[in-house]
Design an enzyme around this catalytic site. Structure first.
Site, PDB file in Angstrom:
ATOM      1  CB  ALA A  77      17.165  56.759  28.906  1.00 54.77           C
ATOM      2  CB  ALA A  82      21.111  57.714  33.962  1.00 51.41           C
ATOM      3  CE  LYS A  83      22.069  64.556  29.719  1.00 50.98           C
ATOM      4  NZ  LYS A  83      23.453  64.956  30.066  1.00 50.98           N
ATOM      5  N   GLY A  84      17.672  62.132  31.434  1.00 50.98           N
ATOM      6  CA  GLY A  84      16.325  62.176  31.340  1.00 50.98           C
ATOM      7  C   GLY A  84      15.923  63.543  31.090  1.00 50.98           C
ATOM      8  CG  ASP A 113      21.419  68.222  30.889  1.00 49.76           C
ATOM      9  OD1 ASP A 113      21.304  69.003  29.847  1.00 49.76           O
ATOM     10  OD2 ASP A 113      22.054  67.275  30.804  1.00 49.76           O
TER      11      ASP A 113
END
Length: 431
Positions: A76, A121-123, A162
């Site tokens: 995202a 952002a992150k995923g 992460d």
């Protein structure tokens, strides 16, 4: 208790009837709360309520036994008005589209509050990494990188470690990306091993920033650090580094925990004698003379509580039982917005994650600069620059708290939204 405040029984009943709060729910609530304090174009706020894009991919993995299994992956990308997208990649069974969007929004605010030129952002991949062999983890990582190759890059979107990923994961991503691009591109990820362009001090940076902000908070409320008691839920990289620094600076860390429970000593623990999760997974209670549960650590009568494990551990059900004088968030989203309102009504100061643990993305920015310039920094320089950036962010938030008479969370979001909105106004909307 005021008539407008629900009783404990009513809160329990509401929590059963109301679906659990998601990261996206919380992120949008916090955005709109901050907007209520500012004269911001509502069109910009509406834009920020939505991600720029969400990429969903299917990742085939050949297992060690020769079978092929399919996994879902996400990335995202929320907002890039101030610079390239930036945020972690996690390997975890509960990775989902909405979670990635919400966490990407938090990254946008986090980058803005410490004033670094990135967006959020992150995923991640929906997988339990404990069920993969090392070879399977590598193959999954490299194939996931290939699926995302067109949407990541050192000037577009820069992943970082992460939950369930680490420096080795970032090394595989960098290598897979570089091989496809036919040149070594260390700046495509941060959190790498220093030998291939990672930054000294990156791994401990989120915990270090939590400790720096905790020290400023204690000083702000006139709590001498040598007389302060601290409880830390989560003794991973963030919690362990924060606890050890505060211990070094004279605080009495009376409890630390992992998934199995907490080590507890009212006279203070030797935090360096207890291994962090990275050093020896799930071993905290084996090094304890006295143990308590993970719920109990949140309810200890201490000066400072640092929830540094996972999200949504303080909710409307237990916020009234929190007995700490103040809270600094080490994890992302450990307090739901309903619980946050309860703590605010009780006058419990809470410094939010987007300020407190922003050391990770700040040193990631330093790593990116080192990669772009092909010149490494010393650990001392990294730590000095990190402290300077964190103190500047603290002072910006403190000014908003004092001038607007708002909570620390609202102050941090006001700082972040002010900077993001100004950038959107300067760039405009095209076409």
């Amino acid at each position: 208790m005021s008539q407008d405040t629900p009783s404990a029984d009513e809160r329990t009943r509401q929590s059963v009837e109301t679906p659990p709060e998601t990261a996206l729910d919380t992120a949008r609530h916090q955005l709109n709360q901050a907007a209520s304090y500012l004269d911001v174009d509502p069109n910009i706020v509406e834009r920020l309520n939505h991600p720029a894009s969400v990429h969903e991919v299917t990742v085939p993995l050949e297992r060690d036994d020769g079978t092929v299994e399919m996994f879902r992956g996400y990335r995202a990308q929320h907002d890039s008005v101030r610079g390239p997208f930036k945020g972690g990649l996690r390997f975890h069974p509960h990775v989902g589209r909405e979670e990635c969007i919400g966490l990407a929004m938090w990254m946008t605010w986090k980058c803005a509050v410490v004033d670094i030129p990135f967006g959020g952002a992150k995923g991640g991949v929906v997988v339990n990494p404990k069920e993969l062999s090392d070879d399977e983890t590598e193959r999954l990582t490299r194939r996931f990188t290939n699926e995302l190759r067109n949407v990541i890059g050192p000037m577009t979107d820069i992943p970082a470690p992460d939950m369930g990923t680490d420096a080795q994961t970032m090394a595989w991503i960098m290598d897979a990306y570089s091989v496809q691009e036919a040149e070594t591109i260390p700046g495509v990820v941060t959190g790498k091993p220093p030998v291939i362009g990672g930054s000294k001090g990156r791994e401990e940076a989120p915990g270090r920033s939590v400790a720096i902000i905790a020290r400023k908070l204690l000083d702000y409320y006139d709590y001498p650090i040598a007389e302060t008691t601290v409880a830390v839920q989560g003794f991973g990289s963030v919690g362990a580094n924060a606890a050890r620094l505060l211990d070094d600076w004279g605080a009495s860390v009376v409890a630390v925990s992992d998934v199995n429970g907490a080590a507890y000593d009212p006279d203070g623990l030797d935090t360096r004698a207890i291994p962090s999760h990275n050093e020896e997974p799930e071993a905290v209670t084996t090094y304890a003379d006295e143990t308590i549960g993970n719920e109990e650590i949140l309810e200890l009568d201490v000066d400072l509580l640092i929830p540094a494990a996972i999200g949504n551990v303080i909710t409307e059900d237990n916020a009234g039982d929190v007995d700490a004088d103040m809270i600094v968030e080490g994890a992302n989203g450990p307090i739901t917005f309903v619980a946050d309102s309860i703590l605010a009504e009780r006058d419990v100061p809470v410094v939010p994650d987007i300020l407190a643990n922003a050391g990770g993305v700040t040193v990631s920015y330093f790593e990116w600069l080192q990669d772009i310039n092909r010149r490494s920094w010393s650990r001392d320089r990294v730590n000095e620059e990190l402290e300077e950036e964190m103190l500047a962010a603290w002072n910006a938030v403190r000014r908003e708290v004092e001038e607007r008479d708002v909570t620390w969370r609202d102050g941090a979001y006001v700082v972040a939204l002010s900077r993001i909105a100004e950038a959107h106004e300067s760039r405009g909307l095209w076409p």
